[in-house]
Scaffold this motif. Structure first.
Motif, PDB file in Angstrom:
ATOM      1  N   THR A 143       0.818  -1.213   0.000  1.00 24.23           N
ATOM      2  CA  THR A 143       0.000   0.000   0.000  1.00 24.23           C
ATOM      3  C   THR A 143       0.854   1.267   0.000  1.00 24.23           C
ATOM      4  O   THR A 143       0.343   2.359  -0.226  1.00 24.23           O
ATOM      5  N   ASP A 144       2.169   1.129   0.250  1.00 27.83           N
ATOM      6  CA  ASP A 144       3.078   2.283   0.136  1.00 27.83           C
ATOM      7  C   ASP A 144       3.708   2.355  -1.251  1.00 27.83           C
ATOM      8  O   ASP A 144       4.526   3.251  -1.500  1.00 27.83           O
ATOM      9  N   LYS A 145       3.372   1.393  -2.141  1.00 26.32           N
ATOM     10  CA  LYS A 145       4.025   1.324  -3.457  1.00 26.32           C
ATOM     11  C   LYS A 145       5.541   1.364  -3.306  1.00 26.32           C
ATOM     12  O   LYS A 145       6.219   2.172  -3.935  1.00 26.32           O
ATOM     13  N   LYS A 146       6.058   0.499  -2.454  1.00 26.50           N
ATOM     14  CA  LYS A 146       7.505   0.461  -2.256  1.00 26.50           C
ATOM     15  C   LYS A 146       8.001  -0.967  -2.354  1.00 26.50           C
ATOM     16  O   LYS A 146       7.329  -1.893  -1.881  1.00 26.50           O
ATOM     17  N   ALA A 147       9.186  -1.114  -2.943  1.00 24.39           N
ATOM     18  CA  ALA A 147       9.886  -2.392  -2.870  1.00 24.39           C
ATOM     19  C   ALA A 147      11.112  -2.161  -2.001  1.00 24.39           C
ATOM     20  O   ALA A 147      11.858  -1.204  -2.205  1.00 24.39           O
ATOM     21  N   LEU A 148      11.303  -3.010  -0.997  1.00 20.78           N
ATOM     22  CA  LEU A 148      12.455  -2.892  -0.104  1.00 20.78           C
ATOM     23  C   LEU A 148      13.491  -3.949  -0.477  1.00 20.78           C
ATOM     24  O   LEU A 148      13.134  -5.070  -0.850  1.00 20.78           O
ATOM     25  N   PHE A 149      14.754  -3.585  -0.345  1.00 21.03           N
ATOM     26  CA  PHE A 149      15.835  -4.546  -0.553  1.00 21.03           C
ATOM     27  C   PHE A 149      16.520  -4.849   0.771  1.00 21.03           C
ATOM     28  O   PHE A 149      16.831  -3.937   1.543  1.00 21.03           O
ATOM     29  N   TYR A 150      16.740  -6.137   0.997  1.00 23.85           N
ATOM     30  CA  TYR A 150      17.479  -6.602   2.169  1.00 23.85           C
ATOM     31  C   TYR A 150      18.634  -7.479   1.715  1.00 23.85           C
ATOM     32  O   TYR A 150      18.574  -8.066   0.631  1.00 23.85           O
ATOM     33  N   LYS A 151      19.656  -7.598   2.594  1.00 27.01           N
ATOM     34  CA  LYS A 151      20.797  -8.470   2.323  1.00 27.01           C
ATOM     35  C   LYS A 151      20.972  -9.444   3.480  1.00 27.01           C
ATOM     36  O   LYS A 151      20.626  -9.117   4.617  1.00 27.01           O
ATOM     37  N   SER A 152      21.542 -10.590   3.165  1.00 34.32           N
ATOM     38  CA  SER A 152      21.815 -11.570   4.221  1.00 34.32           C
ATOM     39  C   SER A 152      22.947 -12.498   3.801  1.00 34.32           C
ATOM     40  O   SER A 152      23.124 -12.784   2.612  1.00 34.32           O
ATOM     41  N   SER A 153      23.689 -12.982   4.797  1.00 28.02           N
ATOM     42  CA  SER A 153      24.701 -13.991   4.472  1.00 28.02           C
ATOM     43  C   SER A 153      24.195 -15.395   4.793  1.00 28.02           C
ATOM     44  O   SER A 153      24.787 -16.377   4.378  1.00 28.02           O
ATOM     45  N   ASN A 154      23.089 -15.507   5.552  1.00 24.56           N
ATOM     46  CA  ASN A 154      22.662 -16.838   6.014  1.00 24.56           C
ATOM     47  C   ASN A 154      21.158 -17.094   5.877  1.00 24.56           C
ATOM     48  O   ASN A 154      20.653 -18.081   6.401  1.00 24.56           O
ATOM     49  N   LEU A 155      20.441 -16.200   5.234  1.00 24.13           N
ATOM     50  CA  LEU A 155      18.995 -16.297   5.011  1.00 24.13           C
ATOM     51  C   LEU A 155      18.161 -16.063   6.275  1.00 24.13           C
ATOM     52  O   LEU A 155      16.936 -15.952   6.204  1.00 24.13           O
ATOM     53  N   LYS A 156      18.837 -15.995   7.419  1.00 30.75           N
ATOM     54  CA  LYS A 156      18.100 -15.828   8.680  1.00 30.75           C
ATOM     55  C   LYS A 156      18.171 -14.390   9.191  1.00 30.75           C
ATOM     56  O   LYS A 156      17.195 -13.875   9.733  1.00 30.75           O
ATOM     57  N   ASP A 157      19.355 -13.778   9.054  1.00 31.36           N
ATOM     58  CA  ASP A 157      19.550 -12.400   9.536  1.00 31.36           C
ATOM     59  C   ASP A 157      19.599 -11.465   8.345  1.00 31.36           C
ATOM     60  O   ASP A 157      20.460 -11.619   7.474  1.00 31.36           O
ATOM     61  N   TRP A 158      18.691 -10.510   8.338  1.00 25.63           N
ATOM     62  CA  TRP A 158      18.564  -9.631   7.180  1.00 25.63           C
ATOM     63  C   TRP A 158      18.804  -8.183   7.562  1.00 25.63           C
ATOM     64  O   TRP A 158      18.333  -7.729   8.608  1.00 25.63           O
ATOM     65  N   THR A 159      19.533  -7.455   6.699  1.00 28.23           N
ATOM     66  CA  THR A 159      19.791  -6.032   6.908  1.00 28.23           C
ATOM     67  C   THR A 159      19.159  -5.268   5.758  1.00 28.23           C
ATOM     68  O   THR A 159      19.365  -5.620   4.591  1.00 28.23           O
ATOM     69  N   LYS A 160      18.468  -4.202   6.096  1.00 31.12           N
ATOM     70  CA  LYS A 160      17.855  -3.410   5.032  1.00 31.12           C
ATOM     71  C   LYS A 160      18.941  -2.686   4.240  1.00 31.12           C
ATOM     72  O   LYS A 160      19.859  -2.103   4.812  1.00 31.12           O
TER      73      LYS A 160
END
Ligand code: FRU
Length: 488
Positions: free
Chosen positions: A164-181
Motif C-alpha cells: 500500500t506504500d508502493k515500495k519495494a524494499l531490498f534486504y541483504k543476508s549472508s545466512n537467510l536468517k539475519d537480514w539487513t535493510k
C-alpha cells in the motif's frame, strides 16, 4: 478424467482441483523444475493459503504433488520464493544434504512478516524454521519476498513489497536468517496504488554482451486492460540498490491483456549459454478471479516465457523487454496447416475443406499493415451466423495496435469486468507484423513481432466452438500447429 472438464487447460498448468493463484518458489534443482503456488486445499475460492506443489523435468509436463507448506495456527502461507542453499549458509543442511529454502510471507490478521521453511528431500517435505519470522516490521501489508543469490558480492538479496506504500524494499543476508535493510525502490509514475510480487532479475541484451536488471512489479489495480496487471523497470543493480534507468512517465507494461499477474522468475536455472530468465504468471485478474466459471479447479498458469531485452536506439537509447514462450514447448507442436498467398476467401475455404477445427493450437501469422485491418477469429461457433462465440485477434493499422476482443468469446457474463477488447501498441517492421497466437481451451496468448508485446487473456467458449476464420486484407502467410496436451 481429471484433466478433461470443459475449459480445462490442455497445455497450461492448473491444479487437479481447488483454487490457485500466484506461482511461488520457482526453482530448479537436481533435474527438477519446481512450481509452487498459492493454493486453497479446501475449496474453489481464495482462502487457507498454502503452497501447492508441482514438478517437471522439462518445464512443460507437470506432475502435481501433495501441498508443500500448509497454513498453521491461522498463519497463512502467502507468496514467496525458493533458493537452493548449496553452501549451506543457513545451516539447515544435514549430513551433506543441500537444503532448499522457501522464503514466504506468514500472513496473520493485521500482520504480515517474512518466514523460512526448508526441505532436505528435494521439496517433498518442509520444516518451518523455529526462529520465524525473520523480518517483522509490524506491518499489516508487507509481503511477497523474492530471494536470490548475488554472486559478485556473495550474499543473498531479498526484494519484498510494502504494497500500500508502493515500495519495494531490498534486504541483504549472508545466512537467510539475519537480514539487513539495504535500500528502497519506489516509482511515483506507477499508475497502480498497490504493488505486489516484486522480482528483480538479470537479463541478457540481444546482440550485445550486456546484461541489465529488470524489476518486475505486479500492480493490484490500474493495469493496462483494467484491474490487475504488471509493469517493469530496467536498470542497474549493485547487490544493494536498484538504479532505475527507464525514463519517468514511460510506464512499461509486461503484458497488455487482462490476465497476466504475479509473474516471477526461476532461481538456480542451469547455465545455458546466454539464455534469458524464465517467468511464469498467474493467468487471471483480481477483478474476477473468484468468479471464473471453471470447476472443480479455478485458476491456471501462463506458458513459461523467456525474458530478454532489446536495445532500442530511438527516440533515445533504451531497453525493452522481449518475451517468447520457452523453446521447450516445441516438441508439443506438429504442423497441421500451412498457407501463403493474398486471397483470404480462398484461405478460409481451404480451412473449411480440410475440416480444420481448432482446439489447442499455435497460429503463426505474417501480415502486411494495409489500410483495412486484418485478423483471425478463433474458438468460433460454427452454426450461428455472426452471433455465436468468437474471440477476435487482429491488427489495426490506423492505430498501430494489435488487439484481442473477447466481448463474445463464450461465457462472459459471470462478471461485468470480464468482456472487452484489449490493445497493445505495435509498429510494423519493414511493413510487416508477425503474430504468434497460442490458443488453449480457456486462454489466448498473443506474442507480437517476436515478443515485442504480449496479450494474455482467458476465454470460456463452448467446447464445440472450434472454428478458425480469417478476415481483412494483408494476410501473407499462416502456419497452424496443433499443440499436444501435457496431461496423460
Ligand atoms: C497476489 C497476492 C500476494 C499475496 C497472495 C496471497 O495475488 O495478493 O500479494 O502474497 O496473493 O494469496
Amino acid at each position: 478424467t481429471t484433466y478433461k472438464q470443459p475449459y480445462r487447460p490442455q497445455y497450461h498448468f492448473s491444479a487437479r482441483a481447488n483454487w490457485i493463484n500466484d506461482p511461488n518458489g520457482l526453482v530448479y534443482y537436481d533435474g527438477e523444475y519446481h512450481l509452487f503456488y498459492q493454493y486453497n486445499p479446501f475449496g474453489i475460492h481464495w482462502g487457507h493459503m498454502t503452497w501447492g506443489h508441482a514438478i517437471s523435468r522439462d518445464l512443460v509436463h507437470w506432475q502435481e504433488l501433495p501441498p508443500a507448506i500448509a497454513e498453521e495456527n491461522s498463519t497463512m502461507i502467502f507468496s514467496g520464493s525458493c533458493v537452493v542453499d548449496k553452501a549451506n549458509t543457513s545451516g539447515f543442511g544435514q549430513d551433506g544434504r543441500v537444503p532448499m529454502v522457501a522464503i514466504y510471507t506468514g500472513a496473520q490478521p493485521g500482520n504480515q512478516s517474512q518466514h523460512l521453511a526448508y526441505s532436505l528431500d528435494k521439496g517433498r517435505s518442509w520444516i518451518k524454521y523455529t526462529g520465524n519470522p525473520v523480518i517483522d516490521l509490524k506491518q499489516k501489508d508487507f509481503r511477497d519476498p523474492k530471494v536470490f543469490w548475488y554472486e559478485p558480492a556473495k550474499h543473498w538479496v531479498m526484494i519484498v513489497s510494502l504494497p500500500t506504500d508502493k515500495k519495494a524494499l531490498f534486504y541483504k543476508s549472508s545466512n537467510l536468517k539475519d537480514w539487513t535493510k539495504a535500500s528502497e525502490f519506489t516509482a511515483p509514475d506507477s499508475p497502480a496504488t498497490i504493488w505486489e510480487c516484486p522480482d528483480l532479475v538479470e537479463v541478457p541484451v540481444d546482440g550485445t554482451m550486456e546484461r541489465k536488471w529488470v524489476l518486475l512489479l505486479s500492480m493490484g489495480n490500474n493495469g493496462p486492460a483494467g484491474g490487475s496487471g504488471m509493469q517493469y523497470y530496467v536498470g542497474r543493480f549493485n547487490g544493494s540498490a536498484f538504479v532505475n534507468e527507464s525514463k519517468p512517465g514511460e510506464v512499461r507494461f509486461v503484458d497488455w491483456g487482462k490476465d497476466y499477474y504475479a509473474a516471477v522468475t526461476f532461481n538456480n536455472l542451469p547455465r545455458r549459454g546466454n539464455r534469458g530468465a524464465i517467468s511464469i504468471s498467474w493467468m487471471n485478474n483480481l477483478q474476477y478471479a473468484n468468479d471464473i466459471p471453471t470447476s472443480p479447479f479455478r485458476g491456471a498458469m501462463s506458458l513459461p516465457r523467456e525474458l530478454r531485452l532489446a536495445k532500442v536506439p530511438t527516440p533515445a537509447t533504451h531497453y525493452e523487454l522481449r518475451q517468447l514462450p520457452i523453446q521447450e514447448l516445441k516438441p508439443l507442436l506438429s504442423t497441421s496447416f500451412q498457407w501463403t498467398g493474398t486471397d483470404v476467401a480462398q484461405l478460409n475455404e481451404s480451412i473449411l475443406n480440410n475440416g480444420l477445427l481448432g482446439d489447442t493450437y499455435c497460429l503463426q501469422l505474417e501480415l502486411e499493415a494495409t489500410k483495412t485491418g486484418v485478423g483471425v477469429r478463433v474458438k468460433k461457433e460454427e452454426a450461428s451466423k455472426g452471433k455465436g462465440d468468437e474471440t477476435v485477434i487482429g491488427y489495426d493499422p490506423s492505430r498501430q495496435q494489435v488487439y484481442v476482443d473477447r466481448s463474445r468469446s463464450g461465457n462472459v457474463s459471470f462478471k461485468k469486468e470480464f468482456p472487452g477488447r484489449f490493445t497493445a501498441p505495435l509498429k510494423p517492421q519493414n511493413g510487416r507484423i508477425s503474430l504468434q497466437i497460442w490458443v488453449d481451451r480457456s486462454s489466448v496468448e498473443v506474442f507480437g513481432n517476436d515478443g515485442e508485446v504480449t496479450l494474455t487473456n482467458q476465454i470460456f467458449p463452448k467446447p464445440t466452438s472450434k472454428g478458425i476464420e480469417f478476415f481483412g486484407e494483408g494476410l501473407r502467410s499462416v502456419l497452424i500447429r496443433s499443440v499436444e496436451p501435457i496431461w496423460k
